[in-house]
Design a protein around this motif. Structure first.
Motif, PDB file in Angstrom:
ATOM      1  N   ASN A 118       7.937 -26.629   7.351  1.00 48.06           N
ATOM      2  CA  ASN A 118       6.820 -25.786   7.767  1.00 48.06           C
ATOM      3  C   ASN A 118       6.810 -24.455   7.024  1.00 48.06           C
ATOM      4  N   VAL A 119       7.031 -24.508   5.731  1.00 45.03           N
ATOM      5  CA  VAL A 119       7.036 -23.307   4.894  1.00 45.03           C
ATOM      6  C   VAL A 119       5.765 -23.306   4.064  1.00 45.03           C
ATOM      7  N   GLU A 120       5.094 -22.173   4.023  1.00 45.71           N
ATOM      8  CA  GLU A 120       3.820 -22.079   3.297  1.00 45.71           C
ATOM      9  C   GLU A 120       3.939 -21.432   1.924  1.00 45.71           C
ATOM     10  N   ALA A 121       5.006 -20.679   1.709  1.00 47.64           N
ATOM     11  CA  ALA A 121       5.149 -19.937   0.455  1.00 47.64           C
ATOM     12  C   ALA A 121       6.633 -19.632   0.244  1.00 47.64           C
ATOM     13  N   PRO A 122       7.020 -19.245  -0.968  1.00 48.31           N
ATOM     14  CA  PRO A 122       8.402 -18.810  -1.174  1.00 48.31           C
ATOM     15  C   PRO A 122       8.744 -17.683  -0.189  1.00 48.31           C
ATOM     16  N   PHE A 123      10.006 -17.592   0.183  1.00 47.82           N
ATOM     17  CA  PHE A 123      10.421 -16.636   1.213  1.00 47.82           C
ATOM     18  C   PHE A 123      11.783 -16.046   0.880  1.00 47.82           C
ATOM     19  N   ALA A 124      12.081 -14.908   1.495  1.00 47.98           N
ATOM     20  CA  ALA A 124      13.372 -14.240   1.311  1.00 47.98           C
ATOM     21  C   ALA A 124      14.411 -14.871   2.229  1.00 47.98           C
ATOM     22  N   GLU A 125      15.601 -15.044   1.690  1.00 48.65           N
ATOM     23  CA  GLU A 125      16.748 -15.471   2.475  1.00 48.65           C
ATOM     24  C   GLU A 125      17.328 -14.242   3.186  1.00 48.65           C
ATOM     25  N   PRO A 126      18.296 -14.429   4.096  1.00 45.62           N
ATOM     26  CA  PRO A 126      18.772 -13.330   4.940  1.00 45.62           C
ATOM     27  C   PRO A 126      19.381 -12.139   4.198  1.00 45.62           C
ATOM     28  N   GLY A 127      19.115 -10.978   4.773  1.00 44.82           N
ATOM     29  CA  GLY A 127      19.723  -9.731   4.324  1.00 44.82           C
ATOM     30  C   GLY A 127      20.085  -8.897   5.540  1.00 44.82           C
ATOM     31  N   PHE A 128      21.133  -8.102   5.420  1.00 43.61           N
ATOM     32  CA  PHE A 128      21.635  -7.283   6.521  1.00 43.61           C
ATOM     33  C   PHE A 128      22.070  -5.963   5.907  1.00 43.61           C
ATOM     34  N   PHE A 129      21.425  -4.880   6.310  1.00 46.07           N
ATOM     35  CA  PHE A 129      21.663  -3.582   5.700  1.00 46.07           C
ATOM     36  C   PHE A 129      21.849  -2.518   6.773  1.00 46.07           C
ATOM     37  N   ILE A 130      22.862  -1.693   6.615  1.00 47.62           N
ATOM     38  CA  ILE A 130      23.031  -0.510   7.450  1.00 47.62           C
ATOM     39  C   ILE A 130      22.823   0.698   6.544  1.00 47.62           C
ATOM     40  N   VAL A 131      21.883   1.555   6.947  1.00 43.32           N
ATOM     41  CA  VAL A 131      21.582   2.781   6.210  1.00 43.32           C
ATOM     42  C   VAL A 131      22.137   3.945   7.027  1.00 43.32           C
ATOM     43  N   ASN A 132      22.949   4.790   6.394  1.00 42.95           N
ATOM     44  CA  ASN A 132      23.582   5.902   7.106  1.00 42.95           C
ATOM     45  C   ASN A 132      22.684   7.141   7.160  1.00 42.95           C
ATOM     46  N   GLU A 133      23.224   8.215   7.730  1.00 40.78           N
ATOM     47  CA  GLU A 133      22.441   9.439   7.939  1.00 40.78           C
ATOM     48  C   GLU A 133      21.978  10.080   6.639  1.00 40.78           C
ATOM     49  N   ASP A 134      22.599   9.731   5.524  1.00 41.65           N
ATOM     50  CA  ASP A 134      22.187  10.272   4.231  1.00 41.65           C
ATOM     51  C   ASP A 134      21.138   9.400   3.544  1.00 41.65           C
ATOM     52  N   GLY A 135      20.726   8.302   4.210  1.00 37.62           N
ATOM     53  CA  GLY A 135      19.760   7.377   3.608  1.00 37.62           C
ATOM     54  C   GLY A 135      20.399   6.423   2.623  1.00 37.62           C
ATOM     55  N   ASN A 136      21.731   6.336   2.654  1.00 34.70           N
ATOM     56  CA  ASN A 136      22.457   5.485   1.726  1.00 34.70           C
ATOM     57  C   ASN A 136      22.973   4.224   2.427  1.00 34.70           C
ATOM     58  N   LEU A 137      23.189   3.195   1.637  1.00 36.05           N
ATOM     59  CA  LEU A 137      23.680   1.921   2.168  1.00 36.05           C
ATOM     60  C   LEU A 137      25.136   2.036   2.577  1.00 36.05           C
ATOM     61  N   GLN A 138      25.382   1.892   3.844  1.00 35.94           N
ATOM     62  CA  GLN A 138      26.733   1.888   4.393  1.00 35.94           C
ATOM     63  C   GLN A 138      27.294   0.469   4.376  1.00 35.94           C
ATOM     64  N   LEU A 139      26.425  -0.504   4.595  1.00 39.72           N
ATOM     65  CA  LEU A 139      26.820  -1.909   4.644  1.00 39.72           C
ATOM     66  C   LEU A 139      25.713  -2.732   4.000  1.00 39.72           C
ATOM     67  N   VAL A 140      26.102  -3.658   3.135  1.00 39.30           N
ATOM     68  CA  VAL A 140      25.159  -4.536   2.443  1.00 39.30           C
ATOM     69  C   VAL A 140      25.661  -5.961   2.552  1.00 39.30           C
ATOM     70  N   ASP A 141      24.820  -6.870   3.042  1.00 38.86           N
ATOM     71  CA  ASP A 141      25.197  -8.277   3.090  1.00 38.86           C
ATOM     72  C   ASP A 141      23.957  -9.119   2.845  1.00 38.86           C
ATOM     73  N   THR A 142      24.035  -9.981   1.847  1.00 37.80           N
ATOM     74  CA  THR A 142      22.949 -10.925   1.592  1.00 37.80           C
ATOM     75  C   THR A 142      23.528 -12.327   1.551  1.00 37.80           C
ATOM     76  N   SER A 143      22.692 -13.299   1.861  1.00 43.62           N
ATOM     77  CA  SER A 143      23.123 -14.691   1.855  1.00 43.62           C
ATOM     78  C   SER A 143      22.003 -15.569   1.306  1.00 43.62           C
ATOM     79  N   ASN A 144      22.380 -16.705   0.793  1.00 45.78           N
ATOM     80  CA  ASN A 144      21.365 -17.644   0.326  1.00 45.78           C
ATOM     81  C   ASN A 144      21.113 -18.754   1.339  1.00 45.78           C
ATOM     82  N   VAL A 145      21.770 -18.664   2.515  1.00 44.23           N
ATOM     83  CA  VAL A 145      21.586 -19.651   3.584  1.00 44.23           C
ATOM     84  C   VAL A 145      21.552 -18.943   4.941  1.00 44.23           C
ATOM     85  N   PRO A 146      20.872 -19.527   5.922  1.00 44.49           N
ATOM     86  CA  PRO A 146      20.746 -18.857   7.220  1.00 44.49           C
ATOM     87  C   PRO A 146      21.992 -18.931   8.096  1.00 44.49           C
TER      88      PRO A 146
END
Length: 176
Positions: A118-146
């Protein structure tokens, strides 16, 4: 072409429409908190995403107690996002319409319509980001599977500890 986001560097400026109206700057906390969690989920076709978003709702108060806002976003259209999110009923905001170029800017994997039901178009796989008080990435996690995403309780436990420290720790993985 997808590129890797660097830990400790500024989160890209991306604004998306929200279900229910309005817009959100992904990196800017909105509820008076100073950190933000951005969860990119695959979309309506993904039952694992629905379960993950439900768990996120169950832990939302814990993240809020340590000063972390939450937003979930996908490449889905407003209609598809509304249908899926009605099953979750979250109290955190949900953005939709993340473009493939924006997904690539975030370093996300992109899958085609053959990578889901039931997919209509290409889509992004999961991403998980924590941005700290300075607007910078504190934690970065991406995956190619759910099924390979950070455990939400484990992350909450780690961030609770990190945020309770009197000494500000450097961002892991940011040595150049």
């Amino acid at each position: 072409m997808t590129h890797k986001l660097a830990a400790g560097k500024a989160f890209p400026a991306i604004t998306l429409p929200l279900l229910g109206g309005g817009q959100a700057d992904l990196a800017t906390p909105a509820l008076g908190h100073d950190w933000k969690l951005i969860v990119v989920y695959r979309g309506k076709h993904c039952p694992l995403c629905t379960s993950y978003l439900k768990q996120l709702e169950q832990l939302r108060e814990g993240y809020s107690k340590i000063g972390i806002d939450i937003i979930a976003v996908s490449t889905d259209s407003e209609t598809r996002a509304t249908e899926q999110i009605s099953e979750v009923n979250p109290s955190y905001p949900v953005g939709y319409g993340l473009t493939l170029d924006q997904a690539r800017m975030l370093g996300l994997y992109i899958s085609g319509v053959r990578n889901g039901m039931n997919v209509e178009a290409p889509f992004a796989e999961p991403g998980f980001f924590i941005v700290n008080e300075d607007g910078n990435l504190q934690l970065v996690d991406t995956s190619n599977v759910p099924f390979a995403r950070p455990d939400l309780q484990s992350v909450l436990n780690g961030l609770t500890w990190l945020r309770s420290q009197t000494t500000k720790f450097p961002v892991n993985g940011s040595h150049e």
